[in-house]
Design an enzyme around this catalytic site. Structure first.
Site, short mmCIF file in Angstrom:
data_model
loop_
_atom_site.label_atom_id
_atom_site.label_comp_id
_atom_site.label_asym_id
_atom_site.label_seq_id
_atom_site.Cartn_x
_atom_site.Cartn_y
_atom_site.Cartn_z
N GLN A 126 0.84 -1.21 0.00
CA GLN A 126 0.00 0.00 0.00
C GLN A 126 0.87 1.25 0.00
OE1 GLN A 126 -2.20 0.55 3.62
NE2 GLN A 126 -3.65 1.97 2.73
N GLY A 127 0.67 2.12 -0.98
CA GLY A 127 1.42 3.37 -1.07
C GLY A 127 0.54 4.56 -0.76
N TYR A 128 0.32 4.81 0.52
CA TYR A 128 -0.49 5.94 0.95
C TYR A 128 0.38 6.99 1.64
CZ TYR A 128 -5.29 4.31 0.05
OH TYR A 128 -6.48 3.95 -0.53
N SER A 129 0.94 6.65 2.81
CA SER A 129 1.64 7.63 3.63
C SER A 129 2.90 8.16 2.94
CB SER A 129 2.03 7.01 4.98
OG SER A 129 0.89 6.70 5.74
N GLU A 244 -9.77 -1.22 5.78
CA GLU A 244 -8.54 -1.36 6.56
C GLU A 244 -8.80 -1.21 8.05
OE1 GLU A 244 -4.02 0.52 6.83
OE2 GLU A 244 -5.62 1.69 5.91
N SER A 376 -4.37 7.81 12.71
CA SER A 376 -4.05 7.77 14.14
C SER A 376 -5.34 7.76 14.96
CB SER A 376 -3.20 8.97 14.53
OG SER A 376 -3.96 10.16 14.48
N ASN A 377 -5.25 7.19 16.16
CA ASN A 377 -6.45 7.08 17.00
C ASN A 377 -7.00 8.43 17.40
OD1 ASN A 377 -6.08 4.35 16.75
ND2 ASN A 377 -6.18 3.92 18.94
#
Length: 390
Positions: A126-129, A244, A376-377
Protein backbone atom coordinates in the site's frame (compact mmCIF):
# COMPACT_ATOMS: atom_id res chain seq x y z
CA UNK A 1 -30.23 -8.49 18.34
CA UNK A 2 -29.55 -12.25 18.02
CA UNK A 3 -25.92 -13.13 18.75
CA UNK A 4 -26.29 -16.92 18.83
CA UNK A 5 -24.94 -18.82 15.83
CA UNK A 6 -27.40 -20.94 13.87
CA UNK A 7 -26.93 -24.73 13.52
CA UNK A 8 -25.83 -24.15 9.92
CA UNK A 9 -23.22 -21.61 11.02
CA UNK A 10 -21.89 -23.97 13.69
CA UNK A 11 -21.65 -26.74 11.11
CA UNK A 12 -19.77 -24.38 8.80
CA UNK A 13 -17.31 -23.55 11.60
CA UNK A 14 -16.65 -27.25 12.21
CA UNK A 15 -16.06 -27.81 8.49
CA UNK A 16 -13.55 -24.97 8.35
CA UNK A 17 -11.72 -26.16 11.45
CA UNK A 18 -11.42 -29.67 10.03
CA UNK A 19 -9.99 -28.34 6.76
CA UNK A 20 -7.45 -26.16 8.57
CA UNK A 21 -6.35 -29.08 10.75
CA UNK A 22 -5.77 -31.13 7.60
CA UNK A 23 -3.80 -28.49 5.69
CA UNK A 24 -1.90 -26.33 8.21
CA UNK A 25 1.62 -27.55 9.01
CA UNK A 26 1.80 -28.03 12.82
CA UNK A 27 5.37 -26.69 12.87
CA UNK A 28 4.24 -23.50 11.13
CA UNK A 29 1.31 -23.13 13.51
CA UNK A 30 3.68 -23.53 16.47
CA UNK A 31 5.80 -20.65 15.16
CA UNK A 32 2.75 -18.42 14.83
CA UNK A 33 1.45 -19.27 18.31
CA UNK A 34 4.89 -18.57 19.80
CA UNK A 35 5.08 -15.18 18.08
CA UNK A 36 8.12 -16.12 16.02
CA UNK A 37 9.27 -14.47 12.80
CA UNK A 38 7.76 -15.84 9.59
CA UNK A 39 9.50 -15.87 6.22
CA UNK A 40 8.01 -14.68 2.95
CA UNK A 41 7.74 -18.28 1.77
CA UNK A 42 5.83 -19.30 4.89
CA UNK A 43 3.34 -16.42 4.61
CA UNK A 44 2.84 -16.73 0.86
CA UNK A 45 2.86 -20.53 0.94
CA UNK A 46 -0.14 -20.53 3.29
CA UNK A 47 -1.84 -17.85 1.19
CA UNK A 48 -1.49 -20.09 -1.87
CA UNK A 49 -2.89 -23.05 0.07
CA UNK A 50 -5.96 -20.96 0.89
CA UNK A 51 -6.06 -19.76 -2.71
CA UNK A 52 -6.21 -23.28 -4.10
CA UNK A 53 -9.23 -23.91 -1.88
CA UNK A 54 -10.80 -20.62 -3.01
CA UNK A 55 -10.63 -19.23 0.53
CA UNK A 56 -7.97 -16.54 0.31
CA UNK A 57 -10.70 -14.38 -1.22
CA UNK A 58 -13.02 -15.35 1.62
CA UNK A 59 -14.69 -11.93 1.75
CA UNK A 60 -15.42 -11.78 -1.96
CA UNK A 61 -18.82 -12.36 -3.60
CA UNK A 62 -19.25 -15.28 -6.00
CA UNK A 63 -19.44 -12.89 -8.95
CA UNK A 64 -15.73 -12.13 -8.53
CA UNK A 65 -14.52 -15.64 -7.70
CA UNK A 66 -15.06 -15.67 -3.94
CA UNK A 67 -17.06 -18.20 -1.93
CA UNK A 68 -19.92 -15.76 -1.39
CA UNK A 69 -19.93 -16.28 2.37
CA UNK A 70 -22.11 -14.24 4.67
CA UNK A 71 -20.47 -11.79 7.09
CA UNK A 72 -21.02 -14.31 9.90
CA UNK A 73 -19.27 -17.06 7.93
CA UNK A 74 -16.38 -14.71 7.22
CA UNK A 75 -16.07 -13.99 10.93
CA UNK A 76 -16.13 -17.70 11.83
CA UNK A 77 -13.50 -18.45 9.19
CA UNK A 78 -11.23 -15.73 10.53
CA UNK A 79 -11.80 -16.99 14.07
CA UNK A 80 -10.85 -20.55 13.06
CA UNK A 81 -7.63 -19.34 11.38
CA UNK A 82 -6.63 -17.39 14.48
CA UNK A 83 -7.37 -20.25 16.88
CA UNK A 84 -5.34 -22.70 14.80
CA UNK A 85 -2.28 -20.47 14.59
CA UNK A 86 -2.45 -19.91 10.83
CA UNK A 87 -0.15 -17.25 9.35
CA UNK A 88 -1.97 -13.95 8.87
CA UNK A 89 -3.71 -13.19 5.61
CA UNK A 90 -1.97 -10.03 4.47
CA UNK A 91 -4.82 -7.61 3.81
CA UNK A 92 -3.29 -5.44 1.09
CA UNK A 93 -4.44 -7.64 -1.79
CA UNK A 94 -7.58 -9.59 -0.84
CA UNK A 95 -9.04 -7.23 1.78
CA UNK A 96 -8.00 -3.77 0.60
CA UNK A 97 -7.24 -3.31 -3.08
CA UNK A 98 -9.49 -6.13 -4.34
CA UNK A 99 -12.74 -4.49 -3.11
CA UNK A 100 -11.58 -1.25 -4.76
CA UNK A 101 -11.03 -3.02 -8.08
CA UNK A 102 -14.44 -4.70 -7.75
CA UNK A 103 -16.22 -1.43 -6.96
CA UNK A 104 -14.38 1.05 -9.20
CA UNK A 105 -12.37 -0.98 -11.73
CA UNK A 106 -13.31 -1.75 -15.30
CA UNK A 107 -14.18 -5.35 -16.32
CA UNK A 108 -10.78 -5.56 -18.00
CA UNK A 109 -9.01 -4.48 -14.80
CA UNK A 110 -11.01 -6.96 -12.76
CA UNK A 111 -10.08 -9.80 -15.10
CA UNK A 112 -6.44 -8.72 -15.10
CA UNK A 113 -5.79 -8.23 -11.38
CA UNK A 114 -8.27 -10.21 -9.29
CA UNK A 115 -7.17 -13.78 -10.19
CA UNK A 116 -3.59 -13.20 -9.01
CA UNK A 117 -4.86 -11.78 -5.72
CA UNK A 118 -7.28 -14.68 -5.16
CA UNK A 119 -4.58 -17.30 -5.83
CA UNK A 120 -2.00 -15.69 -3.52
CA UNK A 121 0.54 -15.53 -6.36
CA UNK A 122 0.72 -11.71 -6.49
CA UNK A 123 1.94 -9.82 -3.41
CA UNK A 124 0.59 -6.28 -2.97
CA UNK A 125 1.62 -3.35 -0.79
CA UNK A 126 0.00 0.00 0.00
CA UNK A 127 1.42 3.37 -1.07
CA UNK A 128 -0.49 5.94 0.95
CA UNK A 129 1.64 7.63 3.63
CA UNK A 130 4.42 10.07 2.78
CA UNK A 131 6.84 12.13 4.87
CA UNK A 132 4.55 14.86 6.16
CA UNK A 133 1.40 13.15 4.87
CA UNK A 134 0.20 10.49 7.26
CA UNK A 135 -3.06 11.15 9.05
CA UNK A 136 -3.30 14.31 6.89
CA UNK A 137 -3.26 12.18 3.76
CA UNK A 138 -4.82 14.85 1.56
CA UNK A 139 -1.53 16.76 1.67
CA UNK A 140 0.34 14.05 -0.28
CA UNK A 141 2.83 15.29 -2.87
CA UNK A 142 3.78 12.29 -5.04
CA UNK A 143 3.00 13.55 -8.55
CA UNK A 144 1.62 11.73 -11.57
CA UNK A 145 1.80 13.84 -14.74
CA UNK A 146 0.01 12.72 -17.88
CA UNK A 147 2.21 11.93 -20.88
CA UNK A 148 0.07 10.41 -23.60
CA UNK A 149 -0.98 6.89 -22.61
CA UNK A 150 1.15 7.00 -19.44
CA UNK A 151 1.53 8.84 -16.18
CA UNK A 152 5.04 9.84 -15.13
CA UNK A 153 5.25 9.36 -11.36
CA UNK A 154 7.74 11.13 -9.07
CA UNK A 155 7.81 11.20 -5.29
CA UNK A 156 8.17 9.10 -2.18
CA UNK A 157 5.99 6.85 -0.05
CA UNK A 158 7.01 5.74 3.43
CA UNK A 159 6.14 3.15 6.07
CA UNK A 160 5.25 0.85 3.18
CA UNK A 161 4.71 -2.53 4.83
CA UNK A 162 6.60 -5.46 3.25
CA UNK A 163 7.27 -3.54 0.03
CA UNK A 164 10.54 -5.47 -0.23
CA UNK A 165 8.46 -8.54 -1.15
CA UNK A 166 5.75 -6.87 -3.20
CA UNK A 167 5.02 -7.39 -6.89
CA UNK A 168 2.58 -4.46 -7.10
CA UNK A 169 1.74 -1.34 -5.12
CA UNK A 170 -1.52 0.62 -5.10
CA UNK A 171 -0.82 4.33 -4.71
CA UNK A 172 -2.52 7.62 -4.15
CA UNK A 173 -0.89 10.23 -6.39
CA UNK A 174 -1.50 13.89 -7.12
CA UNK A 175 -2.78 14.50 -10.63
CA UNK A 176 -3.95 18.08 -10.11
CA UNK A 177 -2.39 20.82 -7.98
CA UNK A 178 -5.21 23.37 -8.15
CA UNK A 179 -8.28 23.50 -5.98
CA UNK A 180 -9.12 21.54 -2.86
CA UNK A 181 -6.34 19.04 -2.05
CA UNK A 182 -8.73 16.08 -1.92
CA UNK A 183 -10.02 16.83 -5.44
CA UNK A 184 -6.64 16.38 -7.14
CA UNK A 185 -5.78 12.79 -6.16
CA UNK A 186 -5.92 9.63 -8.30
CA UNK A 187 -5.57 5.91 -7.54
CA UNK A 188 -2.84 4.09 -9.49
CA UNK A 189 -1.65 0.48 -9.61
CA UNK A 190 2.12 0.34 -10.16
CA UNK A 191 4.29 -2.65 -11.02
CA UNK A 192 7.14 -2.73 -8.48
CA UNK A 193 9.50 -3.95 -11.22
CA UNK A 194 9.01 -0.74 -13.19
CA UNK A 195 12.22 1.20 -13.96
CA UNK A 196 12.64 4.02 -11.45
CA UNK A 197 11.06 2.26 -8.45
CA UNK A 198 13.48 2.00 -5.50
CA UNK A 199 12.74 0.30 -2.17
CA UNK A 200 14.78 1.31 0.87
CA UNK A 201 14.22 -0.58 4.13
CA UNK A 202 13.59 1.15 7.45
CA UNK A 203 14.88 -0.67 10.51
CA UNK A 204 12.38 -0.61 13.37
CA UNK A 205 12.73 -0.75 17.15
CA UNK A 206 12.16 -4.50 17.11
CA UNK A 207 15.11 -5.02 14.76
CA UNK A 208 12.93 -5.94 11.79
CA UNK A 209 12.75 -4.47 8.29
CA UNK A 210 8.99 -4.63 8.03
CA UNK A 211 8.46 -1.19 6.51
CA UNK A 212 10.17 0.70 3.74
CA UNK A 213 10.57 3.90 1.82
CA UNK A 214 9.49 3.58 -1.81
CA UNK A 215 10.87 6.13 -4.26
CA UNK A 216 9.49 6.88 -7.72
CA UNK A 217 11.87 8.50 -10.20
CA UNK A 218 10.15 9.18 -13.54
CA UNK A 219 8.24 5.90 -13.32
CA UNK A 220 6.02 5.41 -16.35
CA UNK A 221 2.64 3.91 -15.45
CA UNK A 222 0.02 3.10 -18.11
CA UNK A 223 -3.16 5.14 -17.81
CA UNK A 224 -4.96 1.80 -17.97
CA UNK A 225 -3.61 1.16 -14.44
CA UNK A 226 -5.68 4.00 -13.00
CA UNK A 227 -8.69 2.81 -11.00
CA UNK A 228 -11.70 5.06 -11.37
CA UNK A 229 -11.70 8.47 -12.96
CA UNK A 230 -8.78 10.86 -12.76
CA UNK A 231 -8.96 12.91 -9.54
CA UNK A 232 -11.51 10.48 -8.05
CA UNK A 233 -8.85 8.90 -5.82
CA UNK A 234 -9.97 10.49 -2.55
CA UNK A 235 -13.38 8.82 -2.79
CA UNK A 236 -11.66 5.50 -3.45
CA UNK A 237 -9.20 6.09 -0.60
CA UNK A 238 -12.02 6.57 1.92
CA UNK A 239 -13.72 3.42 0.65
CA UNK A 240 -10.52 1.42 1.09
CA UNK A 241 -9.71 2.83 4.53
CA UNK A 242 -13.06 1.67 5.89
CA UNK A 243 -12.00 -1.89 5.05
CA UNK A 244 -8.54 -1.36 6.56
CA UNK A 245 -9.77 0.09 9.86
CA UNK A 246 -12.33 -2.65 10.46
CA UNK A 247 -9.61 -5.22 9.72
CA UNK A 248 -7.22 -3.61 12.24
CA UNK A 249 -9.62 -4.50 15.08
CA UNK A 250 -8.46 -8.13 14.65
CA UNK A 251 -10.50 -9.35 17.62
CA UNK A 252 -9.95 -13.04 16.89
CA UNK A 253 -6.19 -12.74 17.12
CA UNK A 254 -6.55 -10.76 20.34
CA UNK A 255 -8.59 -13.67 21.74
CA UNK A 256 -5.78 -16.02 20.77
CA UNK A 257 -3.13 -13.77 22.30
CA UNK A 258 -5.13 -13.55 25.53
CA UNK A 259 -4.83 -17.33 25.85
CA UNK A 260 -1.09 -17.00 25.24
CA UNK A 261 -0.86 -14.34 27.96
CA UNK A 262 -2.53 -16.68 30.44
CA UNK A 263 -0.17 -19.53 29.49
CA UNK A 264 2.82 -17.23 29.99
CA UNK A 265 1.58 -16.09 33.40
CA UNK A 266 1.21 -19.70 34.53
CA UNK A 267 4.59 -20.74 33.12
CA UNK A 268 6.36 -17.81 34.78
CA UNK A 269 4.76 -18.50 38.16
CA UNK A 270 2.88 -15.19 38.45
CA UNK A 271 -0.64 -16.41 37.76
CA UNK A 272 -1.62 -16.08 41.43
CA UNK A 273 -0.60 -12.42 41.64
CA UNK A 274 -3.89 -10.63 42.38
CA UNK A 275 -2.97 -7.34 40.71
CA UNK A 276 -1.87 -9.11 37.54
CA UNK A 277 -5.07 -11.14 37.49
CA UNK A 278 -7.05 -7.90 37.78
CA UNK A 279 -5.27 -6.51 34.71
CA UNK A 280 -5.88 -9.71 32.74
CA UNK A 281 -9.53 -9.80 33.79
CA UNK A 282 -10.09 -6.20 32.68
CA UNK A 283 -8.41 -6.91 29.38
CA UNK A 284 -10.57 -9.99 28.86
CA UNK A 285 -13.71 -7.95 29.55
CA UNK A 286 -12.62 -5.41 26.94
CA UNK A 287 -11.91 -8.14 24.36
CA UNK A 288 -15.35 -9.66 24.96
CA UNK A 289 -16.91 -6.20 24.59
CA UNK A 290 -15.05 -5.67 21.31
CA UNK A 291 -16.24 -9.05 20.07
CA UNK A 292 -19.81 -8.15 20.99
CA UNK A 293 -19.42 -4.95 18.98
CA UNK A 294 -18.24 -6.96 15.98
CA UNK A 295 -21.11 -9.42 16.41
CA UNK A 296 -23.59 -6.55 16.59
CA UNK A 297 -22.42 -5.48 13.14
CA UNK A 298 -22.75 -9.04 11.86
CA UNK A 299 -26.20 -9.46 13.42
CA UNK A 300 -27.39 -6.26 11.74
CA UNK A 301 -26.08 -7.40 8.36
CA UNK A 302 -27.58 -10.89 8.76
CA UNK A 303 -31.02 -9.46 9.51
CA UNK A 304 -30.91 -7.03 6.61
CA UNK A 305 -30.62 -3.93 8.79
CA UNK A 306 -28.22 -1.13 7.85
CA UNK A 307 -24.67 -2.00 8.90
CA UNK A 308 -23.28 0.02 11.77
CA UNK A 309 -20.68 2.51 10.48
CA UNK A 310 -18.20 1.93 13.29
CA UNK A 311 -14.95 1.19 11.45
CA UNK A 312 -13.19 4.02 13.33
CA UNK A 313 -14.42 2.75 16.69
CA UNK A 314 -13.31 -0.82 15.92
CA UNK A 315 -9.88 0.51 14.95
CA UNK A 316 -9.49 2.47 18.20
CA UNK A 317 -10.53 -0.32 20.54
CA UNK A 318 -8.82 -3.11 18.64
CA UNK A 319 -5.46 -1.36 18.36
CA UNK A 320 -5.40 -0.34 22.02
CA UNK A 321 -6.20 -3.89 23.11
CA UNK A 322 -3.33 -5.23 21.00
CA UNK A 323 -0.94 -2.84 22.72
CA UNK A 324 -2.19 -3.77 26.20
CA UNK A 325 -1.70 -7.45 25.43
CA UNK A 326 1.96 -6.92 24.63
CA UNK A 327 2.43 -4.70 27.70
CA UNK A 328 1.05 -7.37 30.01
CA UNK A 329 3.19 -10.05 28.37
CA UNK A 330 6.28 -7.97 29.10
CA UNK A 331 5.09 -7.46 32.67
CA UNK A 332 4.69 -11.22 33.08
CA UNK A 333 8.11 -12.02 31.65
CA UNK A 334 9.96 -9.26 33.47
CA UNK A 335 13.67 -8.68 32.74
CA UNK A 336 13.96 -12.07 31.02
CA UNK A 337 12.18 -10.63 27.97
CA UNK A 338 14.75 -7.89 27.43
CA UNK A 339 17.79 -9.63 25.85
CA UNK A 340 17.70 -9.39 22.06
CA UNK A 341 18.16 -12.99 20.92
CA UNK A 342 17.87 -12.55 17.18
CA UNK A 343 18.21 -16.25 16.19
CA UNK A 344 15.45 -17.21 18.63
CA UNK A 345 13.02 -14.94 16.78
CA UNK A 346 13.15 -17.36 13.83
CA UNK A 347 12.88 -20.44 16.05
CA UNK A 348 16.57 -21.32 15.93
CA UNK A 349 18.07 -22.90 19.06
CA UNK A 350 20.05 -20.58 21.30
CA UNK A 351 21.97 -21.25 24.49
CA UNK A 352 19.62 -19.36 26.77
CA UNK A 353 16.94 -20.45 29.18
CA UNK A 354 14.75 -17.50 28.26
CA UNK A 355 14.68 -18.15 24.49
CA UNK A 356 10.91 -18.68 24.54
CA UNK A 357 10.48 -15.13 25.85
CA UNK A 358 12.64 -13.60 23.12
CA UNK A 359 9.74 -12.49 20.86
CA UNK A 360 7.95 -10.55 23.61
CA UNK A 361 9.96 -7.31 23.63
CA UNK A 362 10.16 -7.06 19.81
CA UNK A 363 6.40 -7.63 19.64
CA UNK A 364 5.82 -4.93 22.24
CA UNK A 365 7.83 -2.42 20.24
CA UNK A 366 6.18 -3.43 16.98
CA UNK A 367 2.69 -2.93 18.38
CA UNK A 368 3.42 0.74 19.14
CA UNK A 369 2.41 1.31 15.51
CA UNK A 370 -1.18 0.11 15.80
CA UNK A 371 -2.61 3.33 17.22
CA UNK A 372 -0.90 5.32 14.45
CA UNK A 373 -1.33 3.46 11.17
CA UNK A 374 -4.63 3.39 9.31
CA UNK A 375 -5.26 6.89 10.63
CA UNK A 376 -4.05 7.77 14.14
CA UNK A 377 -6.45 7.08 17.00
CA UNK A 378 -6.63 10.78 17.81
CA UNK A 379 -8.02 11.40 14.32
CA UNK A 380 -10.33 8.38 14.61
CA UNK A 381 -11.81 9.78 17.83
CA UNK A 382 -12.69 12.96 15.97
CA UNK A 383 -14.39 10.86 13.29
CA UNK A 384 -16.39 8.99 15.93
CA UNK A 385 -17.42 12.26 17.56
CA UNK A 386 -18.58 13.73 14.27
CA UNK A 387 -20.29 10.71 12.68
CA UNK A 388 -21.63 8.73 15.66
CA UNK A 389 -22.14 11.24 18.43
CA UNK A 390 -23.26 14.17 16.30
Amino acid sequence: MELAFTPEERAFRNEVRAWIDAHLDPALAAKVLAGLRLSKDEIQGWARTLGRQGWLAYRWPRAFGGPGWSPVQQHLFDEALAEAGAPPILPFGPVMVAPVIMAFGTPEQQQRFLPGIASGDVWWCQGYSEPGSGSDLASLRTRAERDGAHYVVNGQKTWTTLAQHADWIFCLVRTRAEGKPQSGISFLLIDMKSPGVTVRPIRLLDGEYEVNEVWFDNVRVPVDNRIGEENQGWTIAKYLLSHERANIADVNRSKRELKRLKRLAQAEGVWDDARLRDHIAQLEVDIVALEMLVLRVLAAERSGKPALDIAALLKIRGSEIQQRLTELMLLVAGPMALPYLEPALSGLPVDAADASLAPLAPRYFNMRKTTIYGGSNEVQRNIVAQTLLG
